[in-house]
Write a protein that holds these residues in place. Structure first.
Motif, PDB file in Angstrom:
ATOM      1  N   VAL A   1       0.856  -1.178   0.000  1.00  0.00           N
ATOM      2  CA  VAL A   1       0.000   0.000   0.000  1.00  0.00           C
ATOM      3  C   VAL A   1       0.894   1.230   0.000  1.00  0.00           C
ATOM      4  CG1 VAL A   1      -1.813   1.261   1.208  1.00  0.00           C
ATOM      5  CG2 VAL A   1      -1.799  -1.240   1.257  1.00  0.00           C
ATOM      6  N   ILE A   2       0.685   2.093  -0.987  1.00  0.00           N
ATOM      7  CA  ILE A   2       1.472   3.308  -1.140  1.00  0.00           C
ATOM      8  C   ILE A   2       0.549   4.486  -0.847  1.00  0.00           C
ATOM      9  CG2 ILE A   2       2.812   4.711  -2.751  1.00  0.00           C
ATOM     10  CD1 ILE A   2       3.170   1.951  -4.333  1.00  0.00           C
ATOM     11  N   GLY A   3       0.958   5.307   0.105  1.00  0.00           N
ATOM     12  CA  GLY A   3       0.189   6.495   0.456  1.00  0.00           C
ATOM     13  C   GLY A   3       0.882   7.737  -0.067  1.00  0.00           C
ATOM     14  N   ILE A   4       0.130   8.586  -0.753  1.00  0.00           N
ATOM     15  CA  ILE A   4       0.653   9.864  -1.245  1.00  0.00           C
ATOM     16  C   ILE A   4      -0.060  10.953  -0.463  1.00  0.00           C
ATOM     17  CG2 ILE A   4       0.899  11.380  -3.240  1.00  0.00           C
ATOM     18  CD1 ILE A   4       0.819   8.840  -4.995  1.00  0.00           C
ATOM     19  N   MET A   5       0.716  11.696   0.339  1.00  0.00           N
ATOM     20  CA  MET A   5       0.148  12.691   1.247  1.00  0.00           C
ATOM     21  C   MET A   5       0.577  14.091   0.830  1.00  0.00           C
ATOM     22  SD  MET A   5       0.849  10.396   4.604  1.00  0.00           S
ATOM     23  CE  MET A   5       1.965   9.231   3.811  1.00  0.00           C
ATOM     24  N   ARG A   6      -0.330  14.756   0.110  1.00  0.00           N
ATOM     25  CA  ARG A   6      -0.091  16.131  -0.326  1.00  0.00           C
ATOM     26  C   ARG A   6      -0.617  17.067   0.760  1.00  0.00           C
ATOM     27  NH1 ARG A   6      -1.870  13.251  -4.872  1.00  0.00           N
ATOM     28  NH2 ARG A   6      -0.447  13.341  -6.639  1.00  0.00           N
ATOM     29  N   PRO A   7       0.112  18.138   1.079  1.00  0.00           N
ATOM     30  CA  PRO A   7      -0.347  19.062   2.110  1.00  0.00           C
ATOM     31  C   PRO A   7      -1.748  19.595   1.820  1.00  0.00           C
ATOM     32  CG  PRO A   7       1.897  19.580   1.454  1.00  0.00           C
ATOM     33  CD  PRO A   7       1.384  18.541   0.494  1.00  0.00           C
ATOM     34  N   GLY A   8      -2.631  19.488   2.808  1.00  0.00           N
ATOM     35  CA  GLY A   8      -3.982  20.031   2.689  1.00  0.00           C
ATOM     36  C   GLY A   8      -4.940  19.205   1.854  1.00  0.00           C
ATOM     37  N   GLU A   9      -4.529  18.011   1.405  1.00  0.00           N
ATOM     38  CA  GLU A   9      -5.391  17.171   0.577  1.00  0.00           C
ATOM     39  C   GLU A   9      -5.609  15.816   1.220  1.00  0.00           C
ATOM     40  OE1 GLU A   9      -4.340  16.867  -3.558  1.00  0.00           O
ATOM     41  OE2 GLU A   9      -3.548  18.903  -3.609  1.00  0.00           O
ATOM     42  N   LYS A  10      -6.621  15.113   0.749  1.00  0.00           N
ATOM     43  CA  LYS A  10      -6.903  13.753   1.200  1.00  0.00           C
ATOM     44  C   LYS A  10      -5.789  12.821   0.726  1.00  0.00           C
ATOM     45  CE  LYS A  10     -10.474  10.223   0.940  1.00  0.00           C
ATOM     46  NZ  LYS A  10     -11.738   9.821   0.348  1.00  0.00           N
ATOM     47  N   ILE A  11      -5.450  11.831   1.548  1.00  0.00           N
ATOM     48  CA  ILE A  11      -4.399  10.879   1.196  1.00  0.00           C
ATOM     49  C   ILE A  11      -4.844  10.027   0.009  1.00  0.00           C
ATOM     50  CG2 ILE A  11      -3.060   8.887   1.984  1.00  0.00           C
ATOM     51  CD1 ILE A  11      -3.332  10.013   4.828  1.00  0.00           C
ATOM     52  N   GLU A  12      -3.981   9.936  -0.982  1.00  0.00           N
ATOM     53  CA  GLU A  12      -4.231   9.073  -2.147  1.00  0.00           C
ATOM     54  C   GLU A  12      -3.569   7.726  -1.881  1.00  0.00           C
ATOM     55  OE1 GLU A  12      -2.961   8.783  -6.862  1.00  0.00           O
ATOM     56  OE2 GLU A  12      -2.736  10.683  -5.812  1.00  0.00           O
ATOM     57  N   MET A  13      -4.299   6.645  -2.100  1.00  0.00           N
ATOM     58  CA  MET A  13      -3.771   5.306  -1.848  1.00  0.00           C
ATOM     59  C   MET A  13      -3.633   4.541  -3.161  1.00  0.00           C
ATOM     60  SD  MET A  13      -3.523   5.422   1.410  1.00  0.00           S
ATOM     61  CE  MET A  13      -3.355   3.784   2.036  1.00  0.00           C
ATOM     62  N   ILE A  14      -2.510   3.878  -3.306  1.00  0.00           N
ATOM     63  CA  ILE A  14      -2.270   2.969  -4.431  1.00  0.00           C
ATOM     64  C   ILE A  14      -2.034   1.593  -3.835  1.00  0.00           C
ATOM     65  CG2 ILE A  14      -0.763   2.390  -6.367  1.00  0.00           C
ATOM     66  CD1 ILE A  14       0.042   5.406  -6.412  1.00  0.00           C
ATOM     67  N   ARG A  15      -2.766   0.607  -4.286  1.00  0.00           N
ATOM     68  CA  ARG A  15      -2.620  -0.759  -3.776  1.00  0.00           C
ATOM     69  C   ARG A  15      -2.076  -1.653  -4.888  1.00  0.00           C
ATOM     70  NH1 ARG A  15      -5.183  -1.358   1.075  1.00  0.00           N
ATOM     71  NH2 ARG A  15      -6.558   0.344   1.666  1.00  0.00           N
ATOM     72  N   VAL A  16      -1.025  -2.387  -4.548  1.00  0.00           N
ATOM     73  CA  VAL A  16      -0.407  -3.321  -5.495  1.00  0.00           C
ATOM     74  C   VAL A  16      -0.487  -4.703  -4.852  1.00  0.00           C
ATOM     75  CG1 VAL A  16       1.682  -3.927  -6.762  1.00  0.00           C
ATOM     76  CG2 VAL A  16       1.156  -1.513  -6.311  1.00  0.00           C
ATOM     77  N   ASN A  17      -1.083  -5.638  -5.535  1.00  0.00           N
ATOM     78  CA  ASN A  17      -1.296  -6.978  -4.978  1.00  0.00           C
ATOM     79  C   ASN A  17      -0.037  -7.838  -5.058  1.00  0.00           C
ATOM     80  OD1 ASN A  17      -3.941  -6.282  -4.438  1.00  0.00           O
ATOM     81  ND2 ASN A  17      -4.714  -7.140  -6.332  1.00  0.00           N
ATOM     82  N   LYS A  18       1.036  -7.314  -4.499  1.00  0.00           N
ATOM     83  CA  LYS A  18       2.326  -7.995  -4.464  1.00  0.00           C
ATOM     84  C   LYS A  18       3.048  -7.577  -3.186  1.00  0.00           C
ATOM     85  CE  LYS A  18       3.293  -7.909  -9.445  1.00  0.00           C
ATOM     86  NZ  LYS A  18       4.275  -7.453 -10.443  1.00  0.00           N
ATOM     87  N   ALA A  19       4.029  -8.387  -2.794  1.00  0.00           N
ATOM     88  CA  ALA A  19       4.922  -8.005  -1.704  1.00  0.00           C
ATOM     89  C   ALA A  19       5.837  -6.880  -2.176  1.00  0.00           C
ATOM     90  CB  ALA A  19       5.754  -9.211  -1.270  1.00  0.00           C
ATOM     91  N   ILE A  20       6.353  -6.088  -1.246  1.00  0.00           N
ATOM     92  CA  ILE A  20       7.254  -4.983  -1.587  1.00  0.00           C
ATOM     93  C   ILE A  20       8.394  -5.471  -2.479  1.00  0.00           C
ATOM     94  CG2 ILE A  20       9.033  -3.462  -0.615  1.00  0.00           C
ATOM     95  CD1 ILE A  20       7.110  -2.863   1.681  1.00  0.00           C
ATOM     96  N   ALA A  21       8.989  -6.591  -2.136  1.00  0.00           N
ATOM     97  CA  ALA A  21      10.134  -7.110  -2.887  1.00  0.00           C
ATOM     98  C   ALA A  21       9.799  -7.414  -4.348  1.00  0.00           C
ATOM     99  CB  ALA A  21      10.680  -8.358  -2.212  1.00  0.00           C
ATOM    100  N   ASP A  22       8.515  -7.644  -4.664  1.00  0.00           N
ATOM    101  CA  ASP A  22       8.102  -8.017  -6.014  1.00  0.00           C
ATOM    102  C   ASP A  22       7.556  -6.862  -6.845  1.00  0.00           C
ATOM    103  OD1 ASP A  22       8.782 -10.662  -5.398  1.00  0.00           O
ATOM    104  OD2 ASP A  22       6.791 -11.061  -4.584  1.00  0.00           O
ATOM    105  N   VAL A  23       7.386  -5.690  -6.245  1.00  0.00           N
ATOM    106  CA  VAL A  23       6.827  -4.533  -6.960  1.00  0.00           C
ATOM    107  C   VAL A  23       7.858  -4.011  -7.959  1.00  0.00           C
ATOM    108  CG1 VAL A  23       5.990  -2.150  -6.701  1.00  0.00           C
ATOM    109  CG2 VAL A  23       5.308  -3.907  -5.042  1.00  0.00           C
ATOM    110  N   THR A  24       7.372  -3.676  -9.162  1.00  0.00           N
ATOM    111  CA  THR A  24       8.222  -3.054 -10.172  1.00  0.00           C
ATOM    112  C   THR A  24       7.615  -1.708 -10.560  1.00  0.00           C
ATOM    113  OG1 THR A  24       7.066  -3.931 -12.124  1.00  0.00           O
ATOM    114  CG2 THR A  24       8.762  -5.343 -11.121  1.00  0.00           C
ATOM    115  N   SER A  25       8.362  -0.911 -11.284  1.00  0.00           N
ATOM    116  CA  SER A  25       7.856   0.392 -11.721  1.00  0.00           C
ATOM    117  C   SER A  25       6.639   0.231 -12.627  1.00  0.00           C
ATOM    118  CB  SER A  25       8.951   1.175 -12.431  1.00  0.00           C
ATOM    119  OG  SER A  25       9.394   0.497 -13.586  1.00  0.00           O
ATOM    120  N   HIS A  26       6.512  -0.907 -13.298  1.00  0.00           N
ATOM    121  CA  HIS A  26       5.383  -1.153 -14.197  1.00  0.00           C
ATOM    122  C   HIS A  26       4.075  -1.394 -13.436  1.00  0.00           C
ATOM    123  CE1 HIS A  26       8.093  -1.193 -17.574  1.00  0.00           C
ATOM    124  NE2 HIS A  26       8.856  -2.075 -16.927  1.00  0.00           N
TER     125      HIS A  26
END
Length: 86
Positions: free
Chosen positions: A56-81
């Motif tokens: 789960v990747i959280g993007i926290m911009r000042p003054g905005e709601k947190i944007e979440m990106i979910r990747v159905n893989k372990a951290i070690a298996d995540v690629t830029s694609h």
């Protein structure tokens, strides 16, 4: 003696380096400024229908709601694609 594994424990020694790399990929793909915080967390799910492990990747911009990106893989298996573009 049988020990229970911690499903939230980091997997292997490469996790801190991989987490840093994922943050770089997210910043580049989303064009994020330095004031935006990016968090990367690996979670285990025991509910029906969800993956055993997800990143789960959280993007926290000042003054905005947190944007979440979910990747159905372990951290070690995540690629830029695995990350959204733009």
């Amino acid at each position: 003696m049988n020990r229970l594994a911690n499903p939230l424990a980091p997997r292997g020694f490469a996790v801190p380096e991989k987490t840093s790399q994922i943050k770089v990929w997210v910043r580049k793909a989303c064009g994020l400024d330095d004031d935006v915080v990016v968090s990367v967390t690996e979670l285990a799910c025991r509910k029906n229908g969800c993956p055993d492990i997800e990143t789960v990747i959280g993007i926290m911009r000042p003054g905005e709601k947190i944007e979440m990106i979910r990747v159905n893989k372990a951290i070690a298996d995540v690629t830029s694609h695995d990350l959204p573009r733009g």
